[in-house]
Enzyme design. Structure first.
Site, short mmCIF file in Angstrom:
data_model
loop_
_atom_site.label_atom_id
_atom_site.label_comp_id
_atom_site.label_asym_id
_atom_site.label_seq_id
_atom_site.Cartn_x
_atom_site.Cartn_y
_atom_site.Cartn_z
N GLY A 234 0.78 -1.24 0.00
CA GLY A 234 0.00 0.00 0.00
C GLY A 234 0.81 1.28 0.00
CD GLU A 276 1.94 -8.98 1.92
OE1 GLU A 276 2.49 -9.99 2.36
OE2 GLU A 276 0.76 -8.93 1.54
N PRO A 277 5.16 -4.46 0.29
CG PRO A 277 6.26 -2.54 0.96
CD PRO A 277 6.32 -4.02 1.06
NE ARG A 279 0.33 1.54 -6.27
CZ ARG A 279 -0.64 1.27 -7.13
NH1 ARG A 279 -0.59 1.74 -8.34
NH2 ARG A 279 -1.68 0.52 -6.77
CE1 TYR A 318 -8.02 -1.34 -11.30
CE2 TYR A 318 -5.81 -0.63 -11.96
CZ TYR A 318 -6.66 -1.62 -11.52
OH TYR A 318 -6.18 -2.86 -11.27
CB CYS A 344 -11.20 -2.44 -32.67
SG CYS A 344 -10.04 -2.58 -34.01
CD GLU A 345 -13.03 -3.14 -26.83
OE1 GLU A 345 -13.82 -2.45 -26.16
OE2 GLU A 345 -13.22 -4.32 -27.12
CE1 TYR A 374 0.00 -4.72 -8.54
CE2 TYR A 374 0.45 -2.44 -7.99
CZ TYR A 374 0.33 -3.75 -7.62
OH TYR A 374 0.54 -4.11 -6.31
N1 LLP Z 1 0.16 -7.85 -0.76
C1 LLP Z 1 -0.96 -8.33 -1.30
C2 LLP Z 1 -1.61 -9.48 -0.71
C3 LLP Z 1 -1.50 -7.69 -2.44
O1 LLP Z 1 -2.62 -8.16 -2.98
C4 LLP Z 1 -0.83 -6.58 -3.02
C5 LLP Z 1 -1.39 -5.90 -4.17
C6 LLP Z 1 0.37 -6.13 -2.43
C7 LLP Z 1 0.83 -6.79 -1.29
C8 LLP Z 1 1.18 -4.99 -2.97
O2 LLP Z 1 0.50 -3.80 -2.88
P1 LLP Z 1 1.17 -2.39 -3.24
O3 LLP Z 1 2.31 -2.15 -2.28
O4 LLP Z 1 1.66 -2.46 -4.63
O5 LLP Z 1 0.09 -1.43 -3.02
N2 LLP Z 1 -3.62 -3.22 -10.12
C9 LLP Z 1 -3.80 -2.14 -9.15
C10 LLP Z 1 -3.21 -2.49 -7.79
C11 LLP Z 1 -3.74 -3.78 -7.24
C12 LLP Z 1 -3.09 -4.19 -5.95
C13 LLP Z 1 -3.23 -5.66 -5.78
N3 LLP Z 1 -2.58 -6.14 -4.58
C14 LLP Z 1 -3.23 -0.86 -9.73
O6 LLP Z 1 -2.73 -0.89 -10.85
O7 LLP Z 1 -3.27 0.19 -9.10
#
Ligand code: LLP
Length: 422
Positions: A234, A276-277, A279, A318, A344-345, A374
């Site tokens: 997150g 567990e980040p 992004r 999104y 084509c969308e 992502y």
């Molecule tokens: N842990 C779990 C169990 C997760 O499902 C995720 C992401 C993370 C960690 C890593 O989260 P982050 O640090 O990246 O926020 N496709 C969307 C984001 C979906 C997140 C899915 N889970 C986007 O492009 O914004």
């Protein structure tokens, strides 16, 4: 990324050179930036809570080269599926450095997850008896939905709260751990993942408090010592040029303080803290280079590029903002233009109106920012527009880390019954 006299370079290499050598659309990752991002986040949390570990959620960008960078930095892997576990194992991560946080698992997922010896993080109480049919892991963790989640990607990636499909309801948490304890499991962790892309530092201590109030009571009631508490991912990044970023120091300091206070309040043996980040590590270290192929003036002027929603799904999916630079023209006069891909969308018309260099022309290169997270992982082959190549840059050198797909890749694994070929 640098812009000098309007010319854009990534990792010391002009994007024109990268495009000439590897073609477009092209995902480019800056290795030093990934490492710096990891060290900033890990260093901050580690400073305020030394017994701290980070896992990289490989779904975010699953190229093995990237997963290896994270492993070299000391990160484990958070995996959503058996294939992601195989990927984590293939780069040399051992079972205790891999967390399996799948949801709505099949029996096959459960059996193979168990056999792989990774840390099992159960998304529901109902998985436990199914898991026990195949064997008894030494340790289990449950994913808890603390009733609240948030995200900068609208409601789309709010992964906790009443509308989320993830995690165990707080009322069932004690029951879940009791059943696990009764089954003879002796080692426990706890987990949550409440949302993605959050740049408000106060959010992290807030949700940590919610989780610890649930876990604290369970621990006290059942006499369980949690070995680790995983706060999920997150950690957010800004997508718009003027948007403030996450104050990592403040997030780490306040989260560690909340964690410590709650550990003391509930009299828990201090657990390891995990996150567990994903992004945050790779998002702003990844760029997408595309070409302007065609420009049309119809009801409005539309710039046609090879960066469509098949290559970068986030804007169409999104409504996410990704900043676009035009190589060689950044200082030129601007005007409002539309920009799209080749599908084509009409959702592929992902920039309806934006100030772009007025003299943008066929043959120009665009660079889409913050494409590392992502991006490639959510791309697909629709319309016979195949997946992009991926390149890693470091110290002015570029290495191809994934081939561009070909027609053979598009039809691989398909079968035509003989009678249809007559
Ligand atoms: N842990 C779990 C169990 C997760 O499902 C995720 C992401 C993370 C960690 C890593 O989260 P982050 O640090 O990246 O926020 N496709 C969307 C984001 C979906 C997140 C899915 N889970 C986007 O492009 O914004």
């Amino acid at each position: 990324m640098k812009i000098e006299q309007d010319r854009i370079s990534v990792g010391g290499i002009p994007v024109r050179e990268l495009a000439n050598r590897f073609g477009t659309p092209l995902y480019v990752y800056d290795e030093e930036k990934i490492r710096a991002n990891y060290r900033r986040a890990f260093g901050a949390f580690r400073k305020y809570y030394p017994n701290f570990e980070m896992f990289y959620a490989v779904k975010c960008c699953n190229n093995p080269a990237i997963v290896n960078i994270m492993r070299q930095e000391g990160a484990g892997a958070d995996c959503a599926s058996v294939n992601e576990i195989l990927l984590a194992k293939s780069v040399g991560l051992s079972g205790e450095k891999v967390m399996f946080s799948g949801n709505f698992l099949s029996d096959d997922d459960i059996r193979q997850g168990l056999e792989s010896g990774v840390i099992f993080n159960l998304d529901d109480i109902s998985i436990l008896p199914r898991l026990l049919k195949f064997g008894k892991p030494e340790m289990v963790s449950f994913r808890i939905n603390p009733g609240y989640g948030r995200s900068n990607v609208g409601e789309y990636v709010t992964n906790a709260g009443p509308n989320a499909k993830f995690g165990i309801h707080p009322d069932k948490v004690t029951e879940a751990y009791r059943l696990a304890k009764e089954a003879g499991i002796r080692r426990f962790g706890a987990h949550m993942m409440t949302g993605s892309c959050i740049t408000d530092a106060d959010y992290f201590p807030f949700v940590t408090g919610l989780l610890m109030d649930i876990i604290g009571k369970t621990g006290r009631e059942l006499g369980i010592d949690f070995e680790f508490i995983d706060l999920g991912g997150g950690l957010g990044i800004p997508y718009k040029p003027d948007e403030p970023g996450l104050d990592m120091e403040a997030a780490a300091q306040k989260t560690a303080e909340m964690f410590r206070n709650k550990v003391a309040e509930y009299g828990l043996k201090p657990p390891q803290l995990k996150m567990e980040p994903a992004r945050y590590f790779v998002g702003n270290a990844g760029y997408l280079i595309g070409s302007v192929h065609s420009i049309k003036e119809s009801y409005r002027k539309i710039i046609g590029t090879d960066v469509g929603m098949n290559v970068l799904a986030r804007p169409a999916m999104y409504g996410s903002y990704h900043h676009i630079y035009v190589d060689g023209k950044e200082s030129h006069a601007r005007t409002k233009l539309g920009l799209c891909g080749q599908l084509c969308e009409n959702t592929d018309f992902w920039v309806k109106e934006r100030e772009l260099p007025a003299d943008i022309a066929e043959g120009d290169l665009i660079v889409v920012e913050n494409a590392g997270a992502y991006g490639f992982g959510m791309s697909y082959q629709y319309n016979g527009r195949l997946r992009a190549a991926e390149v890693l840059v470091k110290n002015g050198a570029a290495e191809l880390i994934r081939d561009r797909e070909t027609f053979e890749d598009m039809v691989r694994h398909t079968h035509v019954p003989a009678y249809l070929t007559k």
